[in-house]
Design an enzyme around this catalytic site. Structure first.
Site, PDB file in Angstrom:
ATOM      1  CG  HIS A 165     -81.574  -9.438  12.753  1.00  0.00           C
ATOM      2  ND1 HIS A 165     -82.654  -9.996  13.395  1.00  0.00           N
ATOM      3  CD2 HIS A 165     -81.309  -8.282  13.403  1.00  0.00           C
ATOM      4  CE1 HIS A 165     -83.019  -9.214  14.401  1.00  0.00           C
ATOM      5  NE2 HIS A 165     -82.229  -8.163  14.420  1.00  0.00           N
TER       6      HIS A 165
ATOM      7  CE  LYS B 167     -84.857  -4.271  22.719  1.00  0.00           C
ATOM      8  NZ  LYS B 167     -84.173  -4.618  21.461  1.00  0.00           N
TER       9      LYS B 167
ATOM     10  CB  SER C 282     -86.922  -9.039  17.014  1.00  0.00           C
ATOM     11  OG  SER C 282     -85.762  -9.321  16.287  1.00  0.00           O
TER      12      SER C 282
ATOM     13  NE  ARG D 290     -84.864  -1.363  12.159  1.00  0.00           N
ATOM     14  CZ  ARG D 290     -85.384  -1.850  13.271  1.00  0.00           C
ATOM     15  NH1 ARG D 290     -86.076  -2.957  13.229  1.00  0.00           N
ATOM     16  NH2 ARG D 290     -85.229  -1.228  14.419  1.00  0.00           N
TER      17      ARG D 290
HETATM   18  O1  PNS Z   1     -80.804  -5.871  19.335  1.00  0.00           O
HETATM   19  P1  PNS Z   1     -80.626  -4.831  20.393  1.00  0.00           P
HETATM   20  O2  PNS Z   1     -81.524  -5.129  21.574  1.00  0.00           O
HETATM   21  O3  PNS Z   1     -80.813  -3.429  19.865  1.00  0.00           O
HETATM   22  O4  PNS Z   1     -79.108  -4.959  20.897  1.00  0.00           O
HETATM   23  C1  PNS Z   1     -78.621  -4.119  21.932  1.00  0.00           C
HETATM   24  C2  PNS Z   1     -77.221  -4.599  22.365  1.00  0.00           C
HETATM   25  C3  PNS Z   1     -77.277  -6.029  22.825  1.00  0.00           C
HETATM   26  C4  PNS Z   1     -76.259  -4.461  21.204  1.00  0.00           C
HETATM   27  C5  PNS Z   1     -76.754  -3.670  23.548  1.00  0.00           C
HETATM   28  O5  PNS Z   1     -77.724  -3.690  24.549  1.00  0.00           O
HETATM   29  C6  PNS Z   1     -75.395  -4.078  24.103  1.00  0.00           C
HETATM   30  O6  PNS Z   1     -74.377  -3.813  23.500  1.00  0.00           O
HETATM   31  N1  PNS Z   1     -75.381  -4.744  25.276  1.00  0.00           N
HETATM   32  C7  PNS Z   1     -74.176  -5.199  25.914  1.00  0.00           C
HETATM   33  C8  PNS Z   1     -73.847  -4.361  27.171  1.00  0.00           C
HETATM   34  C9  PNS Z   1     -73.111  -3.096  26.798  1.00  0.00           C
HETATM   35  O7  PNS Z   1     -71.999  -3.099  26.315  1.00  0.00           O
HETATM   36  N2  PNS Z   1     -73.787  -1.949  27.039  1.00  0.00           N
HETATM   37  C10 PNS Z   1     -73.270  -0.638  26.703  1.00  0.00           C
HETATM   38  C11 PNS Z   1     -73.564  -0.326  25.244  1.00  0.00           C
HETATM   39  S1  PNS Z   1     -73.590   1.400  25.012  1.00  0.00           S
END
Ligand code: PNS
Length: 162
Positions: free
Chosen positions: A22, A46, A133, A95
């Site tokens: 990150h 999660k 993570s 990645r």
């Molecule tokens: O680190 P991660 O878990 O891959 O992050 C995922 C994240 C937080 C970026 C995604 O779950 C997100 O954007 N959540 C906010 C809710 C939202 O907008 N959902 C629609 C996205 S398509």
């Protein structure tokens, strides 16, 4: 530079916890944009090891050397948060090909929700290709060495959890 639009990007994620992968993405993004907002959202699928406040503190301590990086959290839709912050872009790290399908669907969904928000993908250094993570949490839980995967203060915080 009168009238120049300040280029702001949001780097969203769970960051549970922040890793060197990150931080590599944050460093690359911070050299391209005027401002980067690292924004924590709870991924509803999660269960998290660190609380939101703990994750914010760990990210702040990890990004102290980047004056144009701030840390925040948000609820609700990412595209709404991006707009609220007057940002134009979402940064995501890619990645490997295995990341692609999820990221592709998420980027297209975000674009269908708000056409004005652009997702940009950055590749971390190859030495971080295997760093996530979830694997850091698993290795730490089984008492493996995570010192090459996360900064020292993050390693200590994880060890204190187990
Ligand atoms: O680190 P991660 O878990 O891959 O992050 C995922 C994240 C937080 C970026 C995604 O779950 C997100 O954007 N959540 C906010 C809710 C939202 O907008 N959902 C629609 C996205 S398509």
């Amino acid at each position: 530079m009168e009238g120049r639009v300040i280029k702001i990007a949001v780097y969203p994620g769970s960051f549970d916890p922040i890793t060197y992968g990150h931080i590599d993405i944050i460093e690359r993004a911070s050299s391209v944009f005027d401002k980067i907002i690292v924004a924590i959202s709870q991924n509803s699928e999660k269960a998290s090891l660190f609380t939101e406040i703990e994750r914010i503190d760990l990210i702040r301590a990890s990004t102290i050397g980047y004056p144009n990086v701030s840390v925040d959290h948000f609820r609700g839709l990412l595209v709404d948060y991006v707009q609220e912050k007057k940002a134009q872009s979402i940064i995501r790290g890619l990645r490997a090909i295995s990341d692609f399908e999820f990221e592709f669907r998420m980027a297209l969904m975000n674009r269908s929700l708000n056409e004005d928000v652009t997702t940009l993908f950055l590749m971390p250094h190859a030495k971080f290709t295997h760093v996530s993570s979830s694997l850091v949490r698993e290795v730490a839980k089984l008492h493996g060495d995570i010192t090459s995967l996360v900064p020292d203060h993050v390693a200590t915080a994880i060890q204190n959890k187990f």
